[in-house]
Write an enzyme that holds these catalytic residues in place. Sequence first.
Site, mmCIF file in Angstrom:
data_model
loop_
_atom_site.group_PDB
_atom_site.id
_atom_site.type_symbol
_atom_site.label_atom_id
_atom_site.label_comp_id
_atom_site.label_asym_id
_atom_site.label_seq_id
_atom_site.Cartn_x
_atom_site.Cartn_y
_atom_site.Cartn_z
ATOM 1 N N ASP A 151 -56.994 -38.577 -23.031
ATOM 2 C CA ASP A 151 -57.336 -39.412 -21.833
ATOM 3 C C ASP A 151 -58.483 -38.975 -21.348
ATOM 4 O OD1 ASP A 151 -57.357 -40.781 -19.321
ATOM 5 O OD2 ASP A 151 -54.982 -40.721 -19.042
ATOM 6 N N SER A 205 -56.918 -46.445 -16.995
ATOM 7 C CA SER A 205 -55.992 -46.069 -18.100
ATOM 8 C C SER A 205 -54.952 -46.966 -18.193
ATOM 9 C CB SER A 205 -55.285 -44.371 -17.498
ATOM 10 O OG SER A 205 -56.182 -43.649 -17.650
ATOM 11 N N THR A 258 -50.396 -44.121 -18.796
ATOM 12 C CA THR A 258 -50.534 -44.080 -20.281
ATOM 13 C C THR A 258 -48.917 -44.112 -21.039
ATOM 14 O OG1 THR A 258 -52.821 -42.953 -20.568
ATOM 15 C CG2 THR A 258 -51.196 -42.775 -22.455
ATOM 16 N N GLU A 391 -49.991 -37.566 -25.153
ATOM 17 C CA GLU A 391 -51.039 -37.630 -24.636
ATOM 18 C C GLU A 391 -51.560 -36.368 -23.987
ATOM 19 O OE1 GLU A 391 -52.882 -40.317 -20.907
ATOM 20 O OE2 GLU A 391 -50.912 -39.528 -20.590
ATOM 21 N N ASP A 396 -58.313 -36.240 -18.439
ATOM 22 C CA ASP A 396 -58.987 -37.220 -17.583
ATOM 23 C C ASP A 396 -59.180 -36.727 -16.246
ATOM 24 O OD1 ASP A 396 -59.103 -39.963 -16.513
ATOM 25 O OD2 ASP A 396 -57.254 -39.386 -15.666
ATOM 26 N N HIS A 400 -62.336 -36.565 -13.465
ATOM 27 C CA HIS A 400 -62.227 -37.030 -12.208
ATOM 28 C C HIS A 400 -62.856 -36.166 -11.138
ATOM 29 C CE1 HIS A 400 -60.592 -41.081 -12.651
ATOM 30 N NE2 HIS A 400 -59.458 -40.473 -13.331
ATOM 31 N N ASP A 438 -58.395 -43.655 -23.775
ATOM 32 C CA ASP A 438 -58.348 -44.856 -23.177
ATOM 33 C C ASP A 438 -59.682 -45.386 -22.580
ATOM 34 O OD1 ASP A 438 -57.967 -42.870 -21.724
ATOM 35 O OD2 ASP A 438 -56.593 -43.595 -20.456
#
Length: 598
Positions: A151, A205, A258, A391, A396, A400, A438
Amino acid sequence: MTGNSREYSKLASSGDDHDAESSAVSASSERHESLTLLPSKSSSSALPQSQSASAAGGASNGSSSSQSGTSGHTRVAVPSYQHSGALSSSAAHHTSRMTCGQRLRLATRNKLFLLSMVLLVSTITLAALLANTMSRGESTAPRNLVVMISDGYGPAQATMGRLYYNLVVKGRNLTDTNPSLPLPLDTFAVGASRTRSSSSLVTDSAAGATAYACRKKAVNGYVGVDSLDKPCGTLMEAAIARGMRTGVVVTSRITHATPASFTSHVLDRDNEALIAVQQLGTGVDLYMGGGRCYFTPQSASGSCRTDDFDGLQNATARGYHVLLDRAGFDAVRPVASSLPILGLFAKSHMNYEIDRNPSQQPSLAEMVTKAIAILEDATKDSDQGFMLLVEGSRIDMAGHDNDPATEVRDILAYQDAVQVVKQYAQKNPNTLVVSTSDHETGGMTLGVQTDYLEYPEYEWTPYPLQRQLNSTEVLAKAIRKLYDDGGNVTDYLVSTVLPVYLGIPSWTESDIQAILDGLQLYIGNGSDFYLKKPLNILVSNAAGIGWTTPGHSGVDVNLYAMGSSSSKIVGNLENTQVGQLIEEIFSFDLDAITKKVA
């Protein structure tokens, strides 16, 4: 036919290596003298003067060479690549003086030569394709499926992870001109995936995962629901319907976007309470990750629910073995009787790798190792294999936050899990492994230039990332707690946070003020992002890493595939095409599943 032509025919057919059939062809050619063509004077005179002279010289050379030799054998003139015009004209004149039989034998030899070359090239091509197929482990039909989602992992993150591994982990020198050591994913890269959703060129996502799971575009925020607001059958549900054993292993809450997109159907990804209810009824055999708070009733401490649904009790009633800590994880034996499993090792998301305490939480690689062992044992006597969704969720989240030091640790933790899967697939070539992302998160760039009036320096370095000891998520909470307890935040920053936990050797008063301002914004609206941001800027600037957004970007992401039938997954593909190809390889029928879940 001229006398010279007949003389050439006699020489060509009188050698010891010609059999009776050759003689017969030669004799036949003398009966068809009219088929021997000579260049006309008009065509010769039409050439420019220099070319006509070359042609004349070539004809003379061709005539003499055709009649020279030993033991009655014809000696072929050796071509000169410096005089291609003379060679071409000589060959034309030489051929024109052949009998029909001689030209037939020449044509036959040419055809045989061309045929042999075609066969040789075909053999080499097939050998190369076979070697490539074997290198990707495609010797048998697919039985097992492992889908891996990194991710937020984009091309820049891949480069950052690889160079951090080479220069920091392996200690290679920056000036080393040898190729960089590859990360596990690098060894089976096959293309890229396009990431847009049906509602935006920048996906979230939920829509990104739904595209892979359902092979349909979705609106940002939709989980297992297509762009027409209809639930769509997923690869996981198709595997269950086939009779395959199934598992989900993530480092986020298992109810996050996800994993939810493969195991539930909800119009709003934030409705994780409903997702938890659906997941327990989907029939997935194994869950491992975080998110315990959505499986406890609102009356329980730390619950994220607003109702009295007790997911842990519900799971137990369904026969799940519920695991809530490291001890429970370690106690599970890698055998089929351990299924079904609901492993929730954190209240919310599992810790970042940089913060993870191995005595409290298993790593992603450890969870994947145990999940594969259990699923393999459960299918060893079955006609059907297993499907496992993995995952690397928190890559991810670090993106962020624009926290590169935290992100690179989770990238390497994901690579460790990839290595586990890769080794399993190499030993079990009936396994298809597909890994992709993703979307990319943060708009990361390596080699940021903050002063556009200065000449570019073309530089970034991973070494400052090594010095950071904790995520800024953890540091922000520590700073906030100190503030709430009445401590001196400025002293804590200059004595501990910056030099020790972030490894920043120097800073300015404006840097300290930016952190204090971020703290006040955190206190005012409850979001720790405002405090994490100035901390991450210090580390990012030291490394020469830039960010364009605290959200996602719209770039293509890398695509990886290995194992059985992986050669069918190659090139620059729409994210929905990746799901479609997996469906075709396993002969799933997602349309039939969609009718059942609609």
